[in-house]
Design a protein around this motif. Structure first.
Motif, PDB file in Angstrom:
ATOM      1  N   LEU A   1      -7.786 -10.452  75.201  1.00 32.74           N
ATOM      2  CA  LEU A   1      -6.474 -10.035  75.680  1.00 32.74           C
ATOM      3  C   LEU A   1      -6.324  -8.556  75.347  1.00 32.74           C
ATOM      4  O   LEU A   1      -6.461  -8.162  74.176  1.00 32.74           O
ATOM      5  N   ALA A   2      -6.061  -7.744  76.346  1.00 33.84           N
ATOM      6  CA  ALA A   2      -5.955  -6.299  76.145  1.00 33.84           C
ATOM      7  C   ALA A   2      -4.691  -5.776  76.804  1.00 33.84           C
ATOM      8  O   ALA A   2      -4.214  -6.314  77.816  1.00 33.84           O
ATOM      9  N   LEU A   3      -4.135  -4.729  76.176  1.00 32.70           N
ATOM     10  CA  LEU A   3      -2.970  -4.025  76.719  1.00 32.70           C
ATOM     11  C   LEU A   3      -3.345  -2.553  76.894  1.00 32.70           C
ATOM     12  O   LEU A   3      -2.957  -1.690  76.095  1.00 32.70           O
TER      13      LEU A   3
ATOM     14  N   SER B   1      -6.306   1.180  74.055  1.00 31.90           N
ATOM     15  CA  SER B   1      -6.186  -0.220  74.444  1.00 31.90           C
ATOM     16  C   SER B   1      -6.213  -1.112  73.206  1.00 31.90           C
ATOM     17  O   SER B   1      -7.284  -1.341  72.623  1.00 31.90           O
ATOM     18  N   PRO B   2      -5.046  -1.610  72.757  1.00 26.73           N
ATOM     19  CA  PRO B   2      -5.061  -2.650  71.725  1.00 26.73           C
ATOM     20  C   PRO B   2      -5.605  -3.951  72.320  1.00 26.73           C
ATOM     21  O   PRO B   2      -5.163  -4.386  73.384  1.00 26.73           O
TER      22      PRO B   2
ATOM     23  N   GLY C   1      -8.879  -2.055  68.247  1.00 25.19           N
ATOM     24  CA  GLY C   1      -8.380  -1.047  69.191  1.00 25.19           C
ATOM     25  C   GLY C   1      -9.523  -0.250  69.783  1.00 25.19           C
ATOM     26  O   GLY C   1     -10.518   0.044  69.106  1.00 25.19           O
ATOM     27  N   ARG C   2      -9.375   0.112  71.028  1.00 21.85           N
ATOM     28  CA  ARG C   2     -10.332   0.979  71.731  1.00 21.85           C
ATOM     29  C   ARG C   2      -9.618   2.275  72.094  1.00 21.85           C
ATOM     30  O   ARG C   2      -8.506   2.254  72.620  1.00 21.85           O
ATOM     31  N   SER C   3     -10.278   3.391  71.868  1.00 21.35           N
ATOM     32  CA  SER C   3      -9.693   4.690  72.216  1.00 21.35           C
ATOM     33  C   SER C   3     -10.767   5.562  72.855  1.00 21.35           C
ATOM     34  O   SER C   3     -11.962   5.450  72.537  1.00 21.35           O
ATOM     35  N   LEU C   4     -10.316   6.421  73.747  1.00 21.83           N
ATOM     36  CA  LEU C   4     -11.226   7.345  74.434  1.00 21.83           C
ATOM     37  C   LEU C   4     -10.439   8.585  74.816  1.00 21.83           C
ATOM     38  O   LEU C   4      -9.345   8.491  75.391  1.00 21.83           O
TER      39      LEU C   4
END
Length: 739
Positions: free
Chosen positions: A531-533, A559-560, A572-575
């Motif tokens: 599940l991603a936001l 994107s949490p 968490g994903r960050s770019l």
């Protein structure tokens, strides 16, 4: 002398009138003596002999001497002509009865002369037609396969070089168009006369209104059929603008028309300069509140003495106006409620036709119109600021809503990819599109269904719902994935490129993937639920979406997410990514890109392989295979004797939690083509943050073919510091720049 001749004619006319009057008076004084005339008149007397019939003609000298003296005074009265008492009375000749009777007698045979003898040649029979040459004469146009009786010529123009008109003259010249061949010298001379007029028109267009030109034809020595046509131009003096007068109603600001007419006293009266200045008035005034401006016919009064021309331009500005409301007519594609989503102006705002044009372009971009027009109309309503309210009528014509599209590409490591899409752009009005897509490639296959509503309550805001199923088989992983996602975005478009854009949404992902299990030292299959936001913001100052040449872009994605695989693991994903474009010249642009990403809050092996970071490929570090950069499986995973995987090159990537990349390109363009040398670098890492070590570099050169929808790209690259198993050359074919 002229006056004397005039008096002579008057005197002679008076004498003639007096003579006729005298004869009439004499006949009236002797009643019954006038001879009868007409068919019933008696013919009993012989014709009277003319008493002066044998008299000699009066010599000129005697005639001139008999004329009365003439006066040189034009105002003197005419002298009366004295009556000629010696002139005998004239009577009409009479015929005798004998002559009249002879005229009534019938023709007696034998009294006419005998006919002439017949020419013997006329009695001979005609010669047969076969003895005659019946072949018609041939003209020059009839000669097809034989050498035509033409002449060769050369041509030259003189006098236009100092004015910079030679090239333009040659492009329009009738002599040049003839390509040095003509039927005869007359045709060459006719073309020369056409070029005379051309040369004069061109010189007048630069203000040389006294210009002349003459063409001559010369025979070149040593050749009877070679001639030379010469057009000699003489420009004369150049006329320049004198006083400049604009006749227009008062405007706001007061000097608006004159300010937007970029002409100055002393400027040459060049046609393009004057026409361009008048066009600028027609362009600029509607942008400043005058949508109904009309530029009249100019008047230029030339003075040969001063070589100046006084310029007068009438301009009907029409009323100063403000935006009113929208109206619609025609086939109703959109109702007024949805139409009011598109304008980038408010009611009561000063009229600017650029915003009206933007409204029309936005409607066209929906793809739902066969034709659409936006026209301002006067209402007669005067607003408190003194402007007149102007409404916009939108004329709609419904167009086809359905379309098919497709695309194809190739990348080393990713193989061939072919995509097809069916779109019904107005399946759920207004602008609710249903999109069915399919992808087929050597390493991925899938189907998708998308609902997309564009301009959802706000212009360029898009709501998207996607359901898809995809099979992907890459070196890094093999996955069967089902996705349900939703997204709300505020995007740039080719019509309105925005500095700030954003997107946010959700993703529900269920995926079954092959993953390397370090405990088992082999690949196993696992199922993940995610599940991603995701959210994204971008700041853009570049000058073009698909082919930027200046400016920069900054983009941040966050994107949490929660991964479910035996347990719930949030992370968490960050770019972050930045690109910049610097134009060195009109044909050369230096472009650069840097990117860094991080996944935090979870161990790498607990992340689904499809959601890890990988490097390499056409949008990453070119020269390396797709997703080949970064950590690889350990060599211990190779099984001795396994014919399919007994080489180091078969070690597959397992992805990482961070990455860093950079690229620099020199984009050189010539016409619709371009050459792009480039160098890329970067890597992916197991750690949460990229450490910058063990960078891998690739270099190459690309070709570009520029189209109206963006450049087509072909890049060839090679790794500069390859690892064992990396290919020597990689090829990438796609649409759009690399970044």
């Amino acid at each position: 002398m002229v006056f004397s001749v005039r008096h002579s004619r008057l005197l002679l006319a008076s004498a003639g009138i007096a003579l006729i009057a005298g004869q009439a008076q004499a006949q009236m004084q002797t009643p019954g003596t006038a001879p009868a005339q007409g068919p019933d008149a008696p013919r009993t007397t012989a014709p009277a002999a003319d008493p002066q019939g044998d008299a000699p003609i009066v010599p000129d000298a005697e005639f001139d001497k008999a004329l009365p003296p003439l006066s040189g005074d034009l105002d003197a009265p005419l002298e009366p002509m004295p009556a000629d008492t010696k002139a005998p009375a004239t009577t009409a000749p009479a015929t005798t009865p004998a002559a009249d009777a002879a005229a009534q007698q019938p023709i007696t045979p034998g009294t006419l002369p005998p006919p002439p003898a017949v020419d013997p040649a006329l009695a001979q029979p005609l010669e047969p037609l076969s003895t005659f040459n019946t072949e018609p004469l041939r003209s020059v146009a009839d000669v097809k396969d034989e050498d035509a009786p033409d002449i060769r010529y050369t041509n030259e123009v003189r006098g236009l070089d100092p004015l910079g008109l030679t090239d333009e003259f040659n492009s329009l010249s009738a002599l040049r168009e003839g390509k040095g061949k003509a039927d005869n010298a007359t045709q060459v001379a006719a073309r020369g006369r056409e070029d005379e007029q051309l040369a004069v028109r061109l010189m007048k267009s630069l203000g040389y209104y006294d210009a002349t030109a003459i063409s001559t034809v010369e025979t070149l020595s040593g050749s009877e059929q070679k001639i030379k046509a010469i057009v000699s131009a003489t420009p004369g003096q150049q006329y320049k603008l004198g006083t400049i007068t604009v006749k227009a109603d008062p405007t706001t600001p007061p000097d608006l028309v004159r300010r937007e007419l970029p002409l100055r006293t002393g400027d040459p009266i060049e046609a393009l300069r004057v026409q361009g200045a008048e066009a600028n008035v027609s362009l600029k005034l509607p942008q400043q509140g005058y949508p109904f401006v009309k530029v009249g016919e100019r008047d230029i009064l030339l003075d040969e003495q001063t070589a100046r021309g006084d310029y007068t331009l009438p301009v009907d500005t029409g009323p100063r106006s403000s935006f009113g409301v929208l109206r619609t007519e025609g086939e109703p594609v959109f109702d007024l409620k949805h139409l009011n989503v598109f304008p980038r102006f408010d009611e009561g705002e000063l009229y600017d036709n650029r915003k009206a044009d933007d409204l029309r372009e936005a409607l066209v971009a929906t793809g739902l119109f066969n034709g659409v027009g936006v026209q301002p109309v006067r209402t007669g309503t005067i607003l408190p600021d003194g402007t007149e309210q102007v409404d916009l009528i939108i004329r709609q014509s419904r167009g086809p809503a359905k379309s098919l599209s497709g695309g194809a590409g190739f990348q080393t490591g990713q193989g061939v990819t072919v995509e097809g899409t069916f779109t019904n752009r107005n399946r759920f009005p207004p602008e609710g599109a249903l999109i069915l897509g399919a992808i087929a490639g050597t390493q991925q296959q899938g189907l998708s269904a998308t609902f997309r509503r564009q301009n959802a309550g706000k212009r360029d805001r898009t709501v998207t719902l996607v359901a898809s199923a995809l099979r992907a088989n890459y070196d890094a992983f093999e996955a069967f994935t089902g996705t349900l996602s939703g997204r709300i975005s505020y995007d740039s478009t080719p019509i309105w490129q925005k500095k700030f854009t954003y997107a946010y949404g959700f993703e529900l992902v269920g995926t079954n993937e092959s993953v390397f299990d370090f405990a088992e030292n082999d690949r196993v299959r696992r199922t993940y639920g995610v599940l991603a936001l995701p959210g994204q913001v971008q700041f853009d100052t570049s000058d073009n979406l698909l082919n930027p040449t200046r400016g920069y872009r900054l983009k941040l994605s966050l994107s949490p997410e929660t991964s479910v695989q035996g347990a719930v693991r949030p992370y968490g994903r960050s770019l972050i990514e930045g690109t910049a474009y610097y134009p060195v010249s009109d044909s050369l642009v230096i472009a650069g890109r840097v990117r860094a990403g991080s996944i935090f809050g979870i161990a790498r092996d607990d992340i689904a392989p499809s959601r890890r970071y990988y490097g390499g490929g056409g949008g990453s570090v070119r020269g390396y295979g797709f997703q080949r950069l970064g950590p690889l499986e350990p060599e211990s995973s190779l099984v001795p004797g396994d014919e399919d995987r007994d080489e180091v090159k078969d070690l597959r990537p397992i992805g990482g939690r961070s990455l860093n990349e950079f690229s620099i390109e020199a984009r050189y363009r010539f016409g619709n083509f371009g050459i792009v040398p480039f160098i890329d670098g970067g890597n992916t890492y197991e750690s949460t943050l990229p450490n910058g070590s063990d960078l891998r570099f690739g270099a190459g050169i690309g070709g570009r073919f520029y189209t109206n929808f963006g450049p087509m790209r072909v890049d060839v690259a090679t790794p500069l510091n390859p690892r064992p198993g990396d290919a020597k050359v990689a090829l990438y074919i796609s649409i759009g720049q690399a970044f």
